[in-house]
Design a protein around this motif. Sequence first.
Motif, PDB file in Angstrom:
ATOM      1  N   ALA A  65      33.842   1.501  41.306  1.00 57.20           N
ATOM      2  CA  ALA A  65      33.809   0.657  40.508  1.00 57.20           C
ATOM      3  C   ALA A  65      34.167  -0.674  40.763  1.00 57.20           C
ATOM      4  O   ALA A  65      33.453  -1.683  40.283  1.00 57.20           O
ATOM      5  CB  ALA A  65      35.034   0.710  39.519  1.00 57.20           C
ATOM      6  N   MET A  93      42.688   7.438  36.453  1.00 54.34           N
ATOM      7  CA  MET A  93      43.744   6.126  36.763  1.00 54.34           C
ATOM      8  C   MET A  93      44.619   6.116  35.637  1.00 54.34           C
ATOM      9  O   MET A  93      45.895   5.805  35.817  1.00 54.34           O
ATOM     10  CB  MET A  93      42.675   5.116  36.503  1.00 54.34           C
ATOM     11  CG  MET A  93      43.408   3.693  36.886  1.00 54.34           C
ATOM     12  SD  MET A  93      43.919   3.950  38.616  1.00 54.34           S
ATOM     13  CE  MET A  93      42.537   3.141  39.541  1.00 54.34           C
ATOM     14  N   SER A 160      43.593 -10.574  30.621  1.00 52.89           N
ATOM     15  CA  SER A 160      42.068 -10.574  31.083  1.00 52.89           C
ATOM     16  C   SER A 160      41.721 -11.849  31.227  1.00 52.89           C
ATOM     17  O   SER A 160      42.496 -12.856  30.713  1.00 52.89           O
ATOM     18  CB  SER A 160      41.381  -9.725  29.959  1.00 52.89           C
ATOM     19  OG  SER A 160      41.563 -10.028  28.552  1.00 52.89           O
ATOM     20  N   SER A 162      38.716 -13.089  29.347  1.00 48.59           N
ATOM     21  CA  SER A 162      38.319 -13.305  28.144  1.00 48.59           C
ATOM     22  C   SER A 162      39.557 -12.667  27.046  1.00 48.59           C
ATOM     23  O   SER A 162      39.831 -11.653  27.318  1.00 48.59           O
ATOM     24  CB  SER A 162      37.008 -12.818  27.547  1.00 48.59           C
ATOM     25  OG  SER A 162      36.969 -11.647  28.085  1.00 48.59           O
ATOM     26  N   PRO A 193      39.446  -6.770  39.237  1.00 49.62           N
ATOM     27  CA  PRO A 193      38.616  -6.525  40.528  1.00 49.62           C
ATOM     28  C   PRO A 193      39.079  -7.648  41.522  1.00 49.62           C
ATOM     29  O   PRO A 193      39.705  -8.685  41.241  1.00 49.62           O
ATOM     30  CB  PRO A 193      37.186  -7.092  39.979  1.00 49.62           C
ATOM     31  CG  PRO A 193      37.472  -8.042  38.676  1.00 49.62           C
ATOM     32  CD  PRO A 193      38.989  -7.244  38.215  1.00 49.62           C
ATOM     33  N   HIS A 269      44.633   5.562  48.418  1.00 53.23           N
ATOM     34  CA  HIS A 269      43.385   5.064  47.736  1.00 53.23           C
ATOM     35  C   HIS A 269      43.024   6.300  47.304  1.00 53.23           C
ATOM     36  O   HIS A 269      41.669   6.665  47.438  1.00 53.23           O
ATOM     37  CB  HIS A 269      42.366   4.487  48.740  1.00 53.23           C
ATOM     38  CG  HIS A 269      41.582   3.724  47.813  1.00 53.23           C
ATOM     39  ND1 HIS A 269      41.435   2.270  48.265  1.00 53.23           N
ATOM     40  CD2 HIS A 269      40.943   3.669  46.822  1.00 53.23           C
ATOM     41  CE1 HIS A 269      40.559   1.555  47.465  1.00 53.23           C
ATOM     42  NE2 HIS A 269      40.191   2.539  46.454  1.00 53.23           N
TER      43      HIS A 269
END
Length: 306
Positions: A65, A93, A160, A162, A193, A269
Amino acid sequence: MRILFHAIGTKPGPWVDGLRAALPDADVDAWAPGAAPADYAVVWAPPQQLLDEQPRLQAIFNIGAGVDALLPLRMPAQTLLVRLDDAGMSVQMAEYVCQAVIRHVRELDVYERATREGQWSFRKPLAREDFPVGVMGLGVLGTRVAQALRQFEFPVRGWSRSPKQLDGVRCFAGDGELDAFLAACRVLVCLLPLTPQTDGILNRRTLGRLQRGGYLVNVARGGHLVEDDLLALLDEGQLAGATLDVLRQEPPPPEHPFWRHPKITLTPHTSARTDRDASIAQIAGKIRALRRGEPVAGVVDRARGY
Ligand code: NAP
Ligand code: GLV
């Protein structure tokens, strides 16, 4: 049509076979230096050499991702960069984050230590209303995680870039609402990210704004966290603990304090692994769509960084 596969640390055989089976008209090979020109590449953290040798790629498919390892590489502006769009990762997740939050709020770590020492004793249950959980990043993964936390009736907040509307989630957006978001959370889950804007975003200032006795779950990238700031906040009691699936250096060096810190739970990870079959099916579907001239989901906006 010709496709090259190269993923650091991954045996190419099963991917090449899977892509050949999903796209029988394609010529699919593992990349090696000097490979003949291809139309598409399926990669994870490729070397610059691959991109330099393949300037005519129409699209590069990232088998993860996050594209933070790809974006710094030089590549033609017209080459589409496509990230995995869930492909079996969001449910993993959601599982991982819910277990980390529940383990902390139900004090399962404390019970584990106690029973190992032969103690059979009860603790007064903590109220989940006292553990509002904030999810940073309400994209493909963050949205699924926020919804899963709601199922367990945690108060959930989201942040976030937006503005968003998510059922049962109090949403905040943009830098201007970051502090209000943090103040409304005791547990913080990072699913952003890694970009120049989010590098080091988990630091003394931001983590210091969580409700006291806060808890951090970082499942995004190690670069989001200022590690020394976490250690200081754990020592001061501002934070009660952290679950970290990602670190700046993976694996960390043997002397790294996180290995043995009593308030830190580490995993290598692994919170949401790439599911090979689901990823091949998704990438093959997108290649077919691109060849029909149709748009595909998951195209990375390089200027935005994700
Ligand atoms: P995504 O769909 O691109 O979602 C990213 C979210 O972050 C979006 O909601 C975006 O806001 C928000 N965001 C980005 N920059 C922001 C900023 N400066 N301020 C506020 N919000 C910002 O990504 P995803 O698929 O959910 O994946 C998220 C990350 O998880 C990946 O990039 C990767 O690093 C990590 N990951 C880790 C593992 C693991 O095993 N540990 C596995 C998979 C992924 P908008 O919605 O407004 O655009
Ligand atoms: C894994 O970390 C991914 O970005 O898919």
